[in-house]
Design an enzyme around this catalytic site. Sequence first.
Site, PDB file in Angstrom:
ATOM      1  N   ASP A  19       0.855  -1.203   0.000  1.00 38.70           N
ATOM      2  CA  ASP A  19       0.000   0.000   0.000  1.00 38.70           C
ATOM      3  C   ASP A  19       0.888   1.249   0.000  1.00 38.70           C
ATOM      4  O   ASP A  19       0.860   2.059   0.927  1.00 38.70           O
ATOM      5  CB  ASP A  19      -0.941   0.011   1.209  1.00 38.70           C
ATOM      6  CG  ASP A  19      -0.195   0.016   2.552  1.00 38.70           C
ATOM      7  OD1 ASP A  19      -0.775   0.508   3.544  1.00 38.70           O
ATOM      8  OD2 ASP A  19       0.972  -0.428   2.600  1.00 38.70           O
ATOM      9  N   ASP A  61       6.717   1.285   2.072  1.00 39.30           N
ATOM     10  CA  ASP A  61       6.552   0.318   0.984  1.00 39.30           C
ATOM     11  C   ASP A  61       7.455   0.710  -0.192  1.00 39.30           C
ATOM     12  O   ASP A  61       8.103  -0.136  -0.807  1.00 39.30           O
ATOM     13  CB  ASP A  61       5.110   0.312   0.480  1.00 39.30           C
ATOM     14  CG  ASP A  61       4.077   0.110   1.557  1.00 39.30           C
ATOM     15  OD1 ASP A  61       3.843   1.053   2.346  1.00 39.30           O
ATOM     16  OD2 ASP A  61       3.490  -0.983   1.626  1.00 39.30           O
ATOM     17  N   ASN A  98      -2.438   2.792   3.470  1.00 45.88           N
ATOM     18  CA  ASN A  98      -1.902   4.130   3.774  1.00 45.88           C
ATOM     19  C   ASN A  98      -2.687   5.227   3.063  1.00 45.88           C
ATOM     20  O   ASN A  98      -2.843   6.328   3.567  1.00 45.88           O
ATOM     21  CB  ASN A  98      -0.443   4.225   3.333  1.00 45.88           C
ATOM     22  CG  ASN A  98       0.463   3.393   4.211  1.00 45.88           C
ATOM     23  OD1 ASN A  98       0.301   3.375   5.417  1.00 45.88           O
ATOM     24  ND2 ASN A  98       1.386   2.671   3.597  1.00 45.88           N
ATOM     25  N   THR A 120       3.084  -6.005   2.582  1.00 43.84           N
ATOM     26  CA  THR A 120       3.544  -4.890   3.424  1.00 43.84           C
ATOM     27  C   THR A 120       2.401  -3.901   3.705  1.00 43.84           C
ATOM     28  O   THR A 120       2.644  -2.733   4.013  1.00 43.84           O
ATOM     29  CB  THR A 120       4.712  -4.138   2.752  1.00 43.84           C
ATOM     30  OG1 THR A 120       4.242  -3.611   1.490  1.00 43.84           O
ATOM     31  CG2 THR A 120       5.900  -5.046   2.520  1.00 43.84           C
ATOM     32  N   PHE A 158      -0.793  -0.793  12.396  1.00 48.82           N
ATOM     33  CA  PHE A 158      -1.709  -0.327  11.352  1.00 48.82           C
ATOM     34  C   PHE A 158      -2.208  -1.443  10.414  1.00 48.82           C
ATOM     35  O   PHE A 158      -3.407  -1.548  10.150  1.00 48.82           O
ATOM     36  CB  PHE A 158      -1.031   0.771  10.526  1.00 48.82           C
ATOM     37  CG  PHE A 158      -1.884   1.276   9.389  1.00 48.82           C
ATOM     38  CD1 PHE A 158      -1.718   0.758   8.112  1.00 48.82           C
ATOM     39  CD2 PHE A 158      -2.856   2.237   9.602  1.00 48.82           C
ATOM     40  CE1 PHE A 158      -2.507   1.216   7.053  1.00 48.82           C
ATOM     41  CE2 PHE A 158      -3.651   2.707   8.554  1.00 48.82           C
ATOM     42  CZ  PHE A 158      -3.475   2.182   7.281  1.00 48.82           C
ATOM     43  N   ASN A 159      -1.308  -2.237   9.859  1.00 49.02           N
ATOM     44  CA  ASN A 159      -1.714  -3.209   8.831  1.00 49.02           C
ATOM     45  C   ASN A 159      -2.713  -4.225   9.366  1.00 49.02           C
ATOM     46  O   ASN A 159      -3.620  -4.664   8.659  1.00 49.02           O
ATOM     47  CB  ASN A 159      -0.495  -3.947   8.266  1.00 49.02           C
ATOM     48  CG  ASN A 159       0.359  -3.060   7.387  1.00 49.02           C
ATOM     49  OD1 ASN A 159      -0.135  -2.083   6.825  1.00 49.02           O
ATOM     50  ND2 ASN A 159       1.639  -3.363   7.296  1.00 49.02           N
ATOM     51  N   HIS A 216       9.538   0.377   8.230  1.00 48.10           N
ATOM     52  CA  HIS A 216       8.939  -0.906   8.629  1.00 48.10           C
ATOM     53  C   HIS A 216       8.971  -1.936   7.495  1.00 48.10           C
ATOM     54  O   HIS A 216       9.437  -3.045   7.666  1.00 48.10           O
ATOM     55  CB  HIS A 216       7.474  -0.704   9.037  1.00 48.10           C
ATOM     56  CG  HIS A 216       7.256   0.306  10.122  1.00 48.10           C
ATOM     57  ND1 HIS A 216       7.427   0.030  11.453  1.00 48.10           N
ATOM     58  CD2 HIS A 216       6.852   1.589  10.047  1.00 48.10           C
ATOM     59  CE1 HIS A 216       7.127   1.119  12.164  1.00 48.10           C
ATOM     60  NE2 HIS A 216       6.790   2.071  11.342  1.00 48.10           N
ATOM     61  N   ASP A 217       8.433  -1.564   6.342  1.00 51.25           N
ATOM     62  CA  ASP A 217       8.219  -2.562   5.286  1.00 51.25           C
ATOM     63  C   ASP A 217       9.508  -3.126   4.724  1.00 51.25           C
ATOM     64  O   ASP A 217       9.536  -4.267   4.240  1.00 51.25           O
ATOM     65  CB  ASP A 217       7.388  -1.938   4.149  1.00 51.25           C
ATOM     66  CG  ASP A 217       5.982  -1.619   4.598  1.00 51.25           C
ATOM     67  OD1 ASP A 217       5.355  -0.714   4.015  1.00 51.25           O
ATOM     68  OD2 ASP A 217       5.489  -2.276   5.541  1.00 51.25           O
TER      69      ASP A 217
HETATM   70  O1  RIB Z   1       2.615   0.038  10.847  1.00 50.64           O
HETATM   71  C1  RIB Z   1       3.431   0.226   9.725  1.00 50.64           C
HETATM   72  C2  RIB Z   1       2.767  -0.290   8.495  1.00 50.64           C
HETATM   73  O2  RIB Z   1       1.587   0.463   8.238  1.00 50.64           O
HETATM   74  C3  RIB Z   1       3.631  -0.114   7.242  1.00 50.64           C
HETATM   75  O3  RIB Z   1       3.326  -1.126   6.327  1.00 50.64           O
HETATM   76  C4  RIB Z   1       3.190   1.213   6.710  1.00 50.64           C
HETATM   77  O4  RIB Z   1       3.392   1.315   5.291  1.00 50.64           O
HETATM   78  C5  RIB Z   1       1.722   1.179   7.011  1.00 50.64           C
HETATM   79  O5  RIB Z   1       1.084   0.470   5.973  1.00 50.64           O
HETATM   80 CA    CA Z   2       2.806  -0.565   4.015  1.00 52.08          CA
END
Ligand code: RIB
Ligand code: CA
Length: 318
Positions: A12, A17, A42, A128, A169-170, A242-243
Amino acid sequence: MASKRKIIMDCDPGIDDAVALCLAAAHPEAFDIVGITTVAGNQTIEKVTENALRLVDFYGLDIPVAKGAGTPIMRPPVTASDIHGKNGIGDIEIPETDRKTVPEHAVLFMKKIFDELPEGEKITLVPTGPLTNIALMFDLFPEIKDQVEEIVLMGGAAVGGNVTAASEFNIYEDPEAAAIVFRSGLPIVMCGLDATHLCGVNRENAADLVEHGGKIAAAVGGMVQFYLKSPAYKEKDAACIHDAVTFMYLMHPEIYNGVKMPVSVDCSDGPMRGNTLCDMRGTVPEEGLTVTVLMDADGSKFQEYLLEAVRMLDAKRK
Ligand code: RIB
Ligand code: CA
């Protein structure tokens, strides 16, 4: 270095990403990305898909992009404009592209890839973003699981969260989808906040990318600088990418510490929505476990390898 892997990246984009794809694009010796699928997260599905198309060209790749789910399975979408910007990649403008998505929905596109896979070959899934597409695929075509090498996903946390105190979040975005994926029985590496919070790019290096790098470095540095101004990182010296931990783990597992443990997803509507309950008691025999949770990371090695990859890709694109 492990052998080259066939990859489907479900994403996303999204600042991190975009940086994760840059890392993978710099290492064709490690990754054969056979498809990129997009999922709302996102930003809206339209924006993340446009970003994916532009990034493929910008990084000099030739990978089919398929547009996926515009909403989570059961819940309304929640975007993260405050963190990723209006356009989803830190409001950094990368060149427009004539590239179009494939005609199939992401789930049907992935099914087509698996159907055309040579006998005995398998694909590593690298999600991701929210797990909506992956869950829908497993629900519609459960037989595909036999052709999945493993799932290396960014999501969840054994401790804490970022969207709430309890969830990342994901997973928060589509907990039902995450529950389906974590229950799939497939080998999963969960690149959660426990490890990703240690894997970032600091202000000095972000500025250096912008001031002294090529166009890819400048774009990546600019995205990270947007991150560093956002509510998530404005008080911090580094922004978590993160990703990128997914592809970094696949190339350098030695900089991570993974622990096998049961993981279950809270699908309630309460304060624990999207929590990934990681059972660290060690009471379940390891042979019955399928999920490895990354619990530690060498953040300086992560940053070193990531910056090296960004510069390598720029050099290739000159
Ligand atoms: O929490 C971080 C994740 O949430 C990452 O994948 C970022 O791109 C958002 O999608
Ligand atoms: Ca992401």
